[in-house]
Design an enzyme around this catalytic site. Structure first.
Site, short mmCIF file in Angstrom:
data_model
loop_
_atom_site.label_atom_id
_atom_site.label_comp_id
_atom_site.label_asym_id
_atom_site.label_seq_id
_atom_site.Cartn_x
_atom_site.Cartn_y
_atom_site.Cartn_z
N ASP A 462 0.71 -1.12 0.07
CA ASP A 462 0.09 0.16 0.00
C ASP A 462 0.84 1.28 -0.02
O ASP A 462 1.93 1.08 0.36
CB ASP A 462 -1.05 -0.18 1.25
CG ASP A 462 -2.43 0.48 0.93
OD1 ASP A 462 -2.41 1.24 -0.04
OD2 ASP A 462 -3.24 0.03 1.80
N ASP A 531 -10.84 2.06 -3.25
CA ASP A 531 -11.31 1.47 -2.00
C ASP A 531 -12.95 1.52 -2.08
O ASP A 531 -13.56 0.83 -1.44
CB ASP A 531 -10.88 2.53 -0.94
CG ASP A 531 -9.45 2.30 -0.59
OD1 ASP A 531 -8.94 1.32 -0.99
OD2 ASP A 531 -8.81 3.22 0.12
#
Length: 718
Positions: A462, A531
């Site tokens: 990430d 997301d």
């Protein structure tokens, strides 16, 4: 013919040959595209043509000279340059003339041409590289800049590519948005002047706009018709695309690193290599351009592009930060029953002085939290092995929370301004990857985990923050190098990981699609598009990214977002890409659990078509209450059609969906699959046989008047 006449004819012939050598024609060609350069009487290089392949040599002689190929600052041109150098004496002009070119075959169907240009007043050399992929109709281009001046020269602009088009009209499609609202498709006509698509965010560079575009000529873009140039830059950092229409209605497209705050000091004898710019010129609309990119990416660019992808169960929505060993092992039971290949442990497993119980602390301290995981990751990998599944883990190694031991010990490793209050994006800051010590540290995050736990089978990497507090303690007097050297440092780390762990798959994640480029995908098998996992929004997001990226690179998870949508609708949307689940299976009723297990089995059977097949986008979600896409395998014997009703209007006139990519004379059986247990198909023609001609010209009634309804249809040649 007397001797005098013969000699004169010979001299004229030799003069013609010499003249041709002095002004060569340089062709970069794919199966369907020609990019043609020629040298003018002044010794400078010009782009004469870009478009449908020209196959007759005699025609090429009739082409106009065109526009200068790689425009420079400081001379007679009035528009945006591709190159701007300030020399040792303060002169900021460069004039490039043709020196030579050569071509070589790299592999079957792949050819590289290098054109060398030089300034006749300064010892500056520019090499233009073009790699043509004949079968995929892709051209890769980059530039190498070097010099022999006594002191470093300053590079102010250094484009990877400059392309010229000469048409009546130009229509640009960009893919912009924000967190959880990525890759929105927006088309506009270009008029006189400049349109710039760029980013200045550094690390999470693609947060607001994606590094690719579509450019249609003469008329707005269409899916299956018209000429469209599609381009993307392979650079995991700040990028810039400049589209400038001049006074003659000619368009130049300049692509490369964003030079904003990035003047680069280049020492004598060193080579500045720009990122690679990839483009395709489609004669049959956006659909063909996408298929060109998909084939090329799977074959040449994406890590393990020729291999399948693992299905997974992620713990994030089931637990967030609140978990321990037993809870995770319980989720592995669910993963086993579900039938997925892997269990993925997300954020929250590390740090002890400042345990990672939220996103406010712990980032940078990559040791297991003792009270959560008293037996470490090793217990989890062992349990995964017992369950017959693989184990993956989340990391964010380029970032640090100020509330962490790493920050306390090595603030000199953090990008921060020495004389200003720190600004935090998502409660974190960025480590300085221009610093070799930080590169060693970031590599060590992966290396130490892999050394200690060799059964780790996957990393979710990430990157949630752009670069803020923009100052490098390491670079000191070369702060304008930070944005570029950060990315170069990242690639050095990823090169080391790939060299030591060549078979380790990794997901590229950056708060969603904050990173989505083909240079990064040399190291990552896939990326996280958003997301936002609301299936309705994902129909739009996946539509946007499918323009350039193949399905096997797009991670799509079934989650709890939008509970108005059935588990079937949510799963059908995710099955269009690389399937995963991020849901607590025990919250589903028994019928839904049975469906999910059947869907995983079905997806595994269909993977070769979905992940390797040709994508045809049939009905766009933009401007419609429905959407449909299909995948067709290479021998056209099997196809999978996805059809979705979003919010159809009452009494709406619903048309059949015309399929694409089939063989007209083949006969195909139509069958609805992936149904809920106990539910029968309501598709007209289910189980019947049709010709490819009928399916492509008449179509099937796949849409309904029911909201949030979905269907998956398998088409099998008989």
């Amino acid at each position: 013919m007397n001797l005098k006449t013969t000699l004169l004819a010979g001299l004229l012939c030799l003069a013609g040959i010499a003249h041709a050598i002095e002004k060569p024609v340089i062709k970069i060609e794919t199966g369907n595209t020609s990019l043609i350069y020629r040298v003018g009487d002044n010794g400078r290089l010009y782009q004469s043509y870009l478009g449908k392949r020209l196959n007759h040599e005699a025609d090429i002689n009739h082409l106009p000279q065109g526009t200068e190929a790689y425009l420079t600052h400081g001379m007679e041109d009035y528009f945006e340059p591709a190159l701007h150098i300030v020399h040792n004496d303060g002169n900021s002009s460069t004039l490039l003339k043709y020196v030579s070119h050569d071509s070589r075959n790299l592999s079957d169907g792949v050819n590289e041409t290098v054109i060398t240009l030089a300034d006749d007043q300064y010892p500056v050399t520019v090499k233009l590289h073009y790699v043509a992929y004949a079968n995929e109709d892709i051209i890769k281009t980059f530039t190498e800049i070097s010099h022999r001046e006594k002191k470093p020269v300053m590079l102010h602009k250094y484009a990877s590519s400059l392309l010229h088009l000469n048409h009546d009209k130009y229509f640009l499609t960009e893919f912009a948005g924000d967190w959880s609202h990525e890759a929105n498709v927006m088309e506009r006509e270009l008029a006189f002047g400049k349109k710039v698509i760029d980013t200045k965010l550094g690390a999470r560079a693609n947060m607001f706009v994606s590094p690719f575009f579509q450019l249609a000529v003469d008329q707005p873009s269409e899916e299956n018709a018209g000429e469209v140039l599609v381009g993307t830059l392979g650079w995991t950092g700040n990028f810039n695309f400049t589209f400038e229409v001049d006074n003659k209605s000619q368009l130049r497209i300049i692509s490369g690193i964003n030079p904003y705050a990035s003047e680069y000091s280049l020492p004598s004898g060193e080579i500045f290599r720009t990122p690679e710019f990839y483009f395709t010129y489609s004669l049959n609309g956006k659909g063909q351009a996408s298929r060109n990119f998909h084939d090329w990416a799977r074959r040449y660019q994406v890590k393990d592009g020729d291999q399948t992808r693992m299905t997974l169960l992620n713990n994030w929505e089931a637990t967030y930060f609140d978990f321990d060993e037993e809870k995770l092992i319980g989720l592995m039971d669910e993963a086993k029953k579900l039938g997925v290949d892997m269990f993925l442990l997300d954020d929250g497993w590390f740090a002890n002085k400042y345990p990672r119980s939220s996103d406010h602390q712990g980032l940078g301290d990559w040791i297991e939290t003792a009270d959560k995981l008293p037996n470490g990751i090793g217990r989890l990998t062992a349990e995964a092995k017992k369950h017959g599944i693989k184990f993956g883990i989340w990391i964010e190694p380029e970032m640090v929370n100020p509330k962490s031991e790493l920050y306390e010990k090595h603030k000199d490793w953090v990008i921060h301004l020495p004389n200003r209050e720190e600004y935090y994006f998502r409660n974190q800051m960025v480590l300085d990857l221009s610093n070799p010590a930080v590169q060693d540290y970031v590599f060590g995050v992966v290396d130490q985990l892999m050394t200690k736990y060799p059964d780790l089978a996957f990393f979710k990497w990430d990157c949630n923050s752009p670069i803020t507090n923009i100052y490098s303690p390491y670079l000191k007097g070369k702060q304008t190098h930070l944005y570029i050297d950060y990315v170069k440092g990242l690639y050095k780390v990823l090169d080391r990981i790939k060299a030591k762990y060549p078979n380790l798959p990794m997901m590229l994640c950056a708060g969603g699609s904050g990173r989505s480029d083909y240079e990064a995908l040399k190291y990552f098998t896939e990326f996280w598009p958003s997301d936002n996992t609301d299936p309705i929004e994902r129909l739009f997001i996946q539509w946007g990214f499918s323009q350039v990226f193949p399905s096997k690179t797009l991670c799509a998870h079934v989650t709890t977002w939008n509970k108005d949508a059935s588990i079937k609708f949510r799963t059908d949307v995710a099955m269009m890409c690389k399937l995963g689940f991020d849901i607590k299976m025990s919250d589903l009723n028994p019928n839904e659990q049975v469906y999910c297990r059947q869907a995983v089995t079905e997806y595994n059977r269909l993977k070769p078509v979905i992940l390797e097949g040709d994508l045809y986008r049939l009905v766009s979600p933009y401007g419609s209450n429905h959407t449909s896409s299909m995948y067709v395998n290479k021998n056209k014997n099997q196809a999978i059609v996805f059809a979705f009703d979003v919010y159809p209007r009452y009494g709406e006139h619903i048309l059949p969906v015309r399929l694409q990519g089939l063989e007209a004379n083949k006969m195909y059986q139509v069958k609805e699959i992936n149904l809920m247990p106990g539910v029968s198909s309501s598709v007209n023609g289910n189980g019947q046989t049709f010709s490819g001609e009928y399916l492509m010209n008449v179509g099937l009634d796949l849409f309904t008047g029911y909201k949030l309804n979905s269907r998956i249809i398998e088409i099998i040649a008989q």
